[in-house]
Design an enzyme around this catalytic site. Structure first.
Site, PDB file in Angstrom:
ATOM      1  N   ARG A   1       5.549  -6.552   1.274  1.00 31.68           N
ATOM      2  CA  ARG A   1       5.695  -8.062   1.267  1.00 31.68           C
ATOM      3  C   ARG A   1       6.825  -8.597   0.926  1.00 31.68           C
ATOM      4  NH1 ARG A   1       2.293  -7.335   4.690  1.00 31.68           N
ATOM      5  NH2 ARG A   1       0.034  -8.133   4.798  1.00 31.68           N
TER       6      ARG A   1
ATOM      7  N   HIS B   1       9.331  -7.216  10.278  1.00 28.36           N
ATOM      8  CA  HIS B   1       7.894  -6.937  10.117  1.00 28.36           C
ATOM      9  C   HIS B   1       7.193  -6.147  11.219  1.00 28.36           C
ATOM     10  CE1 HIS B   1       4.388  -8.491   7.258  1.00 28.36           C
ATOM     11  NE2 HIS B   1       4.087  -7.467   8.023  1.00 28.36           N
TER      12      HIS B   1
HETATM   13  P1  NDP Z   1      -4.052  -0.061  -0.837  1.00 32.84           P
HETATM   14  O1  NDP Z   1      -4.941  -0.968  -1.456  1.00 32.84           O
HETATM   15  O2  NDP Z   1      -4.910   0.957  -0.189  1.00 32.84           O
HETATM   16  O3  NDP Z   1      -2.995   0.657  -1.887  1.00 32.84           O
HETATM   17  C1  NDP Z   1      -2.347  -0.245  -2.654  1.00 32.84           C
HETATM   18  C2  NDP Z   1      -1.755   0.773  -3.756  1.00 32.84           C
HETATM   19  O4  NDP Z   1      -0.983  -0.272  -4.783  1.00 32.84           O
HETATM   20  C3  NDP Z   1      -2.778   1.456  -4.828  1.00 32.84           C
HETATM   21  O5  NDP Z   1      -2.419   2.608  -5.089  1.00 32.84           O
HETATM   22  C4  NDP Z   1      -2.910   0.532  -5.908  1.00 32.84           C
HETATM   23  O6  NDP Z   1      -3.078   1.224  -7.234  1.00 32.84           O
HETATM   24  C5  NDP Z   1      -1.439  -0.011  -6.139  1.00 32.84           C
HETATM   25  N1  NDP Z   1      -1.168  -1.031  -6.792  1.00 32.84           N
HETATM   26  C6  NDP Z   1      -1.793  -2.485  -6.676  1.00 32.84           C
HETATM   27  N2  NDP Z   1      -1.380  -3.200  -7.627  1.00 32.84           N
HETATM   28  C7  NDP Z   1      -0.629  -2.302  -8.420  1.00 32.84           C
HETATM   29  C8  NDP Z   1      -0.124  -2.656  -9.833  1.00 32.84           C
HETATM   30  N3  NDP Z   1      -0.312  -3.850 -10.399  1.00 32.84           N
HETATM   31  N4  NDP Z   1       0.562  -1.637 -10.281  1.00 32.84           N
HETATM   32  C9  NDP Z   1       0.718  -0.476  -9.776  1.00 32.84           C
HETATM   33  N5  NDP Z   1       0.036  -0.256  -8.643  1.00 32.84           N
HETATM   34  C10 NDP Z   1      -0.698  -1.191  -7.912  1.00 32.84           C
HETATM   35  O7  NDP Z   1      -3.060  -0.973   0.243  1.00 32.84           O
HETATM   36  P2  NDP Z   1      -2.671  -0.303   1.585  1.00 32.84           P
HETATM   37  O8  NDP Z   1      -1.741   1.179   1.333  1.00 32.84           O
HETATM   38  O9  NDP Z   1      -3.553  -0.289   2.571  1.00 32.84           O
HETATM   39  O10 NDP Z   1      -1.459  -1.388   1.996  1.00 32.84           O
HETATM   40  C11 NDP Z   1      -0.531  -1.646   1.201  1.00 32.84           C
HETATM   41  C12 NDP Z   1       0.444  -2.834   1.670  1.00 32.84           C
HETATM   42  O11 NDP Z   1       1.186  -2.685   2.542  1.00 32.84           O
HETATM   43  C13 NDP Z   1      -0.398  -4.088   1.972  1.00 32.84           C
HETATM   44  O12 NDP Z   1      -1.150  -4.767   0.968  1.00 32.84           O
HETATM   45  C14 NDP Z   1       0.391  -5.132   2.792  1.00 32.84           C
HETATM   46  O13 NDP Z   1       1.012  -5.873   1.945  1.00 32.84           O
HETATM   47  C15 NDP Z   1       1.431  -3.797   3.275  1.00 32.84           C
HETATM   48  N6  NDP Z   1       1.624  -3.798   4.680  1.00 32.84           N
HETATM   49  C16 NDP Z   1       2.567  -3.828   5.206  1.00 32.84           C
HETATM   50  C17 NDP Z   1       2.960  -3.648   6.759  1.00 32.84           C
HETATM   51  C18 NDP Z   1       4.209  -4.101   7.410  1.00 32.84           C
HETATM   52  O14 NDP Z   1       4.108  -3.780   8.734  1.00 32.84           O
HETATM   53  N7  NDP Z   1       5.220  -3.867   6.765  1.00 32.84           N
HETATM   54  C19 NDP Z   1       1.484  -3.189   7.592  1.00 32.84           C
HETATM   55  C20 NDP Z   1       0.620  -2.983   6.842  1.00 32.84           C
HETATM   56  C21 NDP Z   1       0.618  -3.278   5.317  1.00 32.84           C
HETATM   57  P3  NDP Z   1      -4.854   2.116  -7.418  1.00 32.84           P
HETATM   58  O15 NDP Z   1      -4.390   2.975  -6.508  1.00 32.84           O
HETATM   59  O16 NDP Z   1      -4.866   2.215  -8.738  1.00 32.84           O
HETATM   60  O17 NDP Z   1      -5.788   0.912  -6.924  1.00 32.84           O
HETATM   61  C1  OXD Z   2      -0.550  -5.998   7.389  1.00 32.99           C
HETATM   62  C2  OXD Z   2       0.739  -6.200   8.086  1.00 32.99           C
HETATM   63  O1  OXD Z   2      -0.929  -6.418   6.219  1.00 32.99           O
HETATM   64  O2  OXD Z   2       0.816  -5.964   9.208  1.00 32.99           O
HETATM   65  O3  OXD Z   2      -1.582  -5.219   7.903  1.00 32.99           O
HETATM   66  O4  OXD Z   2       1.731  -6.880   7.372  1.00 32.99           O
END
Ligand code: NDP
Ligand code: OXD
Length: 307
Positions: free
Chosen positions: A222, A270
């Protein structure tokens, strides 16, 4: 009982076909045609309607994105489960984007494109994949398939998460205490964190200063993770070599924005990954079936953590 879909209408038409085929008993409404609001039990949205209280019988709020920051959870009543999108097209699209951007930074493509377009033909020594350390912030649903694909190139891989994770072939770090050690070993840093109160603004001068000199940065999470002025300063000072950004704050960045003009920044609008139309509808149907039979749904957001 009905489901209300509020996002892009073209995708909504595909969802309507899937629902008509698989759940003909569950009327599908496409925003702004809500019908009787008291009949709405489920919503699938990118951003919910302003007045959620107008839907008193809502049981589940489904995000059509993997991230939920755009929902503004503070406006969603505490009792309402929020379920994020976990589906295969999002994961494979993100893995492709991460592989493309890591290869581009490892092989110094921003430099070579600039060089050849500027009339030059300069070459730099070839860095072997085995000496280009790649670290991913976040070890979740999207990060893990991306790391699996990166492993095929021979990059030394690491990852950082909130809780302790074990990922085969990946050196895993956890929590704030281990962040410096993680950052010190990232020649390319990829951000795949959710945007929360804890992670907002994390890609800042202090973090860049802990990366190896000349590191590259990828943000596919993001725009709110990045302090844009700190990135520009780190690039201009030579601390970082280049950045690939799929997300910005705001989106799109304004016309004269420094990111658009910076020679060491590649921007994409994006598109790193996109929710599959049919697969997403099927995932939501499967979660509705779980909900209706009293089983736990897949992807329920922990409101306290914010993701
Ligand atoms: P998940 O919830 O599966 O994974 C998030 C990871 O981040 C986990 O490993 C989590 O740790 C870690 N995390 C969260 N907070 C912290 C913190 N404070 N410190 C350290 N690690 C942290 O999310 P996804 O993989 O499904 O998606 C990630 C992000 O990708 C989405 O939230 C979205 O913003 C972005 N996205 C962007 C897209 C694009 O087209 N650009 C498309 C889709 C998503 P833990 O394992 O311990 O929970
Ligand atoms: C999502 C994205 O969060 O597309 O799925 O950014």
């Amino acid at each position: 009982m009905a489901i209300l879909y509020k996002s892009e209408a073209r995708r909504g038409a595909e969802w309507a076909r899937v629902f008509a085929e698989k759940r003909p008993d569950l009327p599908f409404r496409l925003w702004p045609e809500t019908g009787d609001p008291t009949a709405i039990r489920y919503m699938a949205v990118w951003v919910p309607p302003d007045d959620l209280a107008a839907f008193p019988n809502l049981e589940v709020l489904f995000s059509i994105g993997a991230g939920v920051d755009q929902l503004d959870l503070s406006r969603v009543p505490d009792h309402l489960p929020v379920v994020r999108m976990i589906e295969p097209a999002l994961a494979s699209g993100m893995a492709e984007y991460v592989v493309w951007s890591v290869l581009s930074l490892h092989r110094r493509m921003p430099f070579y494109l600039r060089e050849t377009r500027g009339g030059g033909w300069g070459q730099q020594p070839l860095r072997e994949a085995e000496s280009c350390r790649v670290g991913v912030m976040g070890l979740g649903v999207l990060a893990q398939p991306a790391l699996e694909r990166l492993a095929a190139f021979g990059y030394p891989l690491s990852g950082w998460s909130r809780s302790r994770r074990t990922v085969p072939g990946v050196t895993c770090y956890a929590g704030a205490a281990e962040l410096p050690a993680f950052l010190a070993g990232c020649d390319v840093l990829v951000c795949l964190l959710p945007l929360t109160e804890e992670t907002r603004g994390m890609l800042n001068a202090d973090l860049f200063a802990q990366l190896p000199q000349g590191a590259g940065v990828v943000n596919a999470a993001r725009g709110g993770h990045l302090v844009q002025a700190d990135l520009i300063a780190a690039l201009d000072a030579g601390r970082l070599s280049a950045a690939i950004l799929d997300v910005t704050d705001p989106e799109p960045p304004p016309g004269g924005d420094a990111l658009r003009a910076h020679p060491q920044v590649w921007l994409t609008p994006h598109i790193a990954s996109m929710t599959g139309w049919r697969s997403a509808a099927e995932v939501v149907l499967a979660n509705i079936a779980r909900h209706e039979s009293g089983r736990p749904m897949d992807g329920v957001v922990d409101r306290a953590r914010g993701y």
